[in-house]
Design an enzyme around this catalytic site. Structure first.
Site, PDB file in Angstrom:
ATOM      1  N   SER A   1       0.835  -1.203   0.000  1.00 28.90           N
ATOM      2  CA  SER A   1       0.000   0.000   0.000  1.00 28.90           C
ATOM      3  C   SER A   1       0.865   1.247   0.000  1.00 28.90           C
ATOM      4  O   SER A   1       1.980   1.246   0.547  1.00 28.90           O
ATOM      5  CB  SER A   1      -0.856  -0.028   1.276  1.00 28.90           C
ATOM      6  OG  SER A   1      -1.386   1.245   1.533  1.00 28.90           O
TER       7      SER A   1
ATOM      8  N   TYR B   1      -2.095  -1.503  10.782  1.00 25.11           N
ATOM      9  CA  TYR B   1      -2.330  -1.980   9.411  1.00 25.11           C
ATOM     10  C   TYR B   1      -1.153  -1.601   8.516  1.00 25.11           C
ATOM     11  O   TYR B   1      -0.583  -2.446   7.814  1.00 25.11           O
ATOM     12  CB  TYR B   1      -3.637  -1.379   8.860  1.00 25.11           C
ATOM     13  CG  TYR B   1      -3.730  -1.450   7.366  1.00 25.11           C
ATOM     14  CD1 TYR B   1      -4.091  -2.627   6.709  1.00 25.11           C
ATOM     15  CD2 TYR B   1      -3.413  -0.336   6.578  1.00 25.11           C
ATOM     16  CE1 TYR B   1      -4.136  -2.689   5.330  1.00 25.11           C
ATOM     17  CE2 TYR B   1      -3.456  -0.392   5.197  1.00 25.11           C
ATOM     18  CZ  TYR B   1      -3.820  -1.564   4.585  1.00 25.11           C
ATOM     19  OH  TYR B   1      -3.852  -1.627   3.215  1.00 25.11           O
TER      20      TYR B   1
ATOM     21  N   LYS C   1       2.069  -3.882   6.461  1.00 25.81           N
ATOM     22  CA  LYS C   1       2.534  -3.782   5.060  1.00 25.81           C
ATOM     23  C   LYS C   1       4.052  -3.559   5.019  1.00 25.81           C
ATOM     24  O   LYS C   1       4.760  -4.190   4.233  1.00 25.81           O
ATOM     25  CB  LYS C   1       1.809  -2.645   4.335  1.00 25.81           C
ATOM     26  CG  LYS C   1       0.307  -2.840   4.199  1.00 25.81           C
ATOM     27  CD  LYS C   1      -0.052  -4.050   3.363  1.00 25.81           C
ATOM     28  CE  LYS C   1      -1.527  -4.304   3.276  1.00 25.81           C
ATOM     29  NZ  LYS C   1      -1.870  -5.625   2.739  1.00 25.81           N
TER      30      LYS C   1
END
Ligand code: UFG
Length: 341
Positions: free
Chosen positions: A126, A151, A155
């Site tokens: 992302s 989150y 990544k």
């Protein structure tokens, strides 16, 4: 011979569009999903579009034994790993749940890939890894900033894990695709984003407001350092994003990669503000969006958009859909979902 691609999280929003793109390019697809944020119905909707029913296994990849059995049962040429929890806010409130799920599943997949000598992996990363960028557009060489959420941290850490695995194993090829903001739905309107509960992302919240499920759209902040004061993002049609996965798989299978571990930005290269989105949505769909300007949302950055030259040149991929098309398909899909209920 047809190559077989395992798509984890293949009934989800980006996963399902990617399955279609793969099938259309002649790949065999096996979907694995635990259906935690999607429905089995998606596989039949995929069949309606491509006339091929993908193989489907309802498995939680966090379950080591189930993951092992899956890889024992199929001859797999490459893996595209989407299966992960994906909500920034939720991750702030439940970091352990996010770390456990997102780390365990990729580690189990990598372990099985190693065991079965499967060489090729595409990972869903992302643009969140860039944090607040120092300059725009961001390139793949822009610095990685401290993650703003668990989150985002999953990544970043997983990207590092993958790079380490590639360094240790010359036969492993991994491509991390750093997604910008996917929106829209497949033009057939048979699949799209299914937001469970209150959607945290702009487009589903906007379309749910217009259809009457929400009272108004909150525009989070109009005092940012941008032309109209609202945040700027690089919105990309989900089918364009799906195509980038096929290009990445082809590049790895054909051994065109420059190094074992590669990273690409996947966006359009164009930034639009929240109010650009609202007003363009109103114009192309001939509707009014009931919105109110509210305070800033914690964790939002003012602006980000992609430098896409690396993906354009090396993946031979370019986004095709215009913002107008993205916003039309988003609205058409919302109406399809409303008619189902
Ligand atoms: N926004 C609103 N109102 C809403 C929802 C969003 O004004 O109801 C605004 C946000 O403040 C932001 C923009 O719309 O300025 C886009 O917000 P989204 O929540 O749709 O998307 P984000 O850019 O925050 O997040 C997305 C992905 C994440 C990813 C992140 C990286 O959802 O997975 O980009 O920046 F990590």
């Amino acid at each position: 011979m047809k190559k077989t691609i395992l798509v984890t999280g293949g009934t989800g929003y980006i996963g399902s569009h990617t399955v279609i793109a793969l099938q259309e390019q002649g790949y065999n697809v096996i979907i694995v999903d635990n259906l935690s944020n999607s429905e089995e119905e998606v596989i039949y909707n995929i069949e309606k579009i491509t006339h091929i029913l993908p193989v489907f296994e309802k498995i939680d990849l966090v379950d080591e034994q189930a993951c092992e059995a899956l890889f024992n049962n199929y001859a797999i040429d490459a893996v595209i790993h989407f299966a992960a929890y994906k909500y920034v806010n939720e991750s702030v409130n439940e970091p352990l749940r996010y770390y456990k799920n997102n780390f365990h599943s990729i580690l189990n997949v990598l372990t099985e890939m190693q065991k079965h000598q499967i060489k090729n992996l595409v990972f869903s990363s992302s643009c969140t890894v860039y944090g607040t960028p120092d300059s725009l557009p961001v390139t793949e060489n822009s610095p990685i900033k401290k993650a703003m959420s668990p989150y985002g941290n999953t990544k970043q850490v997983i990207e590092e894990v993958l790079e380490d695995c590639c360094k240790a194993n010359n036969n492993l090829f991994v491509t991390s695709l750093r997604y910008f903001n996917p929106i829209g739905a497949h033009p057939s309107l048979k699949i799209g984003e299914v937001a469970k509960g209150i959607p945290p992302n702009l487009l589903p919240y906007l379309t749910q407001t217009v259809i009457g499920k929400r009272e108004y759209l909150s525009v989070f902040g109009n005092d940012y350092d941008t032309p109209d004061g609202t945040c700027i993002r690089d919105y990309i049609h989900v089918s364009d994003l799906a195509d980038a996965h096929v290009c990445a798989i082809q590049r790895m299978i054909e051994k065109n990669t420059i190094s074992n571990y590669e990273v690409f930005n996947v966006g359009t290269g164009i930034g639009y503000s929240v109010l650009d989105i609202v007003h363009t949505f109103e114009k192309v769909n001939n509707l009014k969006v009931n919105y109110q300007i509210k305070g800033r949302r914690e964790g939002d950055i003012a602006k980000i958009w992609a430098d896409t030259r690396k993906a354009n040149e090396l993946l031979k991929w370019k986004a095709k859909y215009s913002l107008e098309d993205m916003l039309k398909t988003s609205w058409e899909w919302e109406k399809v979902m409303a008619n189902k209920k």
